[in-house]
Write an enzyme that holds these catalytic residues in place. Structure first.
Site, PDB file in Angstrom:
ATOM      1  CB  SER A   1      37.430  51.187  36.189  1.00 51.75           C
ATOM      2  OG  SER A   1      36.822  51.346  37.453  1.00 51.75           O
TER       3      SER A   1
ATOM      4  CE1 TYR B   1      39.910  56.143  37.090  1.00 48.26           C
ATOM      5  CE2 TYR B   1      37.935  55.057  37.919  1.00 48.26           C
ATOM      6  CZ  TYR B   1      39.262  55.002  37.538  1.00 48.26           C
ATOM      7  OH  TYR B   1      39.943  53.796  37.576  1.00 48.26           O
TER       8      TYR B   1
END
Ligand code: NDP
Length: 245
Positions: free
Chosen positions: A142, A155
């Site tokens: 990501s 995350y």
């Protein structure tokens, strides 16, 4: 004919979003896709749609946090097609929240799926790739693997970990195995639906306004796969043009 034709590609998290879009694209270019996720009915429907278009798809229920299940889907691919070209570790969850909310179960879930899931992909695929003398790991991280933002500490930590593991694998895997990290920016998918914290959910709604379609990430993945065997695309960051951070 596409260099993707005939490649055997195991895809985790293929029941929606980026995994689903990638399965469709690769199958349309002649890959044998072997798709896994927990929602079996979604996999069934996707495999049927791919076959109806003349493509090749096998599916199996998969929880990437369970090593045995990851090994089983790799066995399915090898048993059915006699080889394994690509493991695309794409499964991920993103229940964002501020640390002080102490959503410890959600922290653990992210660690289990996003980190342990990728490690299980490596554990299940690497011995076979070593034996074959070829193979390609593609791990989905990501833009959260490059910068941290509020509500995203855990995350981002999992995605930094995926980036570190992927680079380590690249250095260790040897001369014949390719390793690619793909890091999307905001992309249309079901990912934000796992957010239970109201404030983080609201913030994410704003943030996701400029999302690009999942097919944009699928094309980046296809690009890495279709390169000649001696060319390893190491890192791709793909974000919406309008996304600044
Ligand atoms: P989706 O929520 O649409 O897809 C996530 C997939 O992961 C689903 O197929 C889900 O299937 C699967 N999954 C979740 N937990 C497990 C598990 N334990 N075992 C197996 N599969 C699991 O989101 P995206 O398509 O966006 O997510 C794909 C990847 O892209 C993730 O790693 C995510 O972090 C990353 N990413 C996405 C961005 C975005 O903006 N969309 C941005 C940056 C990165 P099921 O529930 O059926 O198991």
């Amino acid at each position: 004919m596409s260099a993707i034709n005939g490649k055997v590609v195991v895809i985790t998290g293929a029941s929606s979003g980026i995994g689903e879009a990638t399965a469709r694209l690769l199958a349309s270019q002649g890959a044998h896709v072997v798709i896994g996720a927990r929602r079996l009915e979604r996999l069934e429907a996707l495999a049927s749609a791919i076959r109806a278009e003349g493509g090749s798809a096998e599916y199996q229920q998969l929880d990437v946090t369970v090593l045995d299940q990851m090994e089983a889907i790799i066995r399915l691919a090898q048993g059915r097609f006699g080889r394994l070209d690509v493991v695309l570790s794409n499964a991920g969850v993103m229940p964002l929240s501020p640390l002080e909310a102490l959503k410890i179960d959600e922290w653990n879930r992210m660690i289990d799926v996003n980190i342990r899931g990728v490690l299980h992909g490596i554990a299940a695929g690497l011995p076979l790739m070593k034996e074959q003398g070829f193979g390609h790991f593609i791990n989905v991280a990501s833009i959260g693997a490059y910068a941290v933002s509020p509500t995203a500490a855990v995350y981002c930590a999992t995605k930094y970990a995926v980036r570190a593991i992927t680079e380590g694998l690249r250095q260790e895997a040897g001369r014949d195995i390719r390793v690619t990290l793909v890091s999307p920016g905001v992309t249309e998918s079901e990912l934000a639906e796992s957010i239970t914290d109201d404030k983080a959910r609201q913030l994410m709604k704003e943030y996701r306004r400029d999302a690009i379609p999942a097919s944009a990430i699928a094309r980046a993945i296809a690009y890495a796969i279709e390169q000649p065997a001696d060319v390893d695309v190491n890192e791709l960051v793909v974000r919406p043009t309008a996304q600044l951070a």
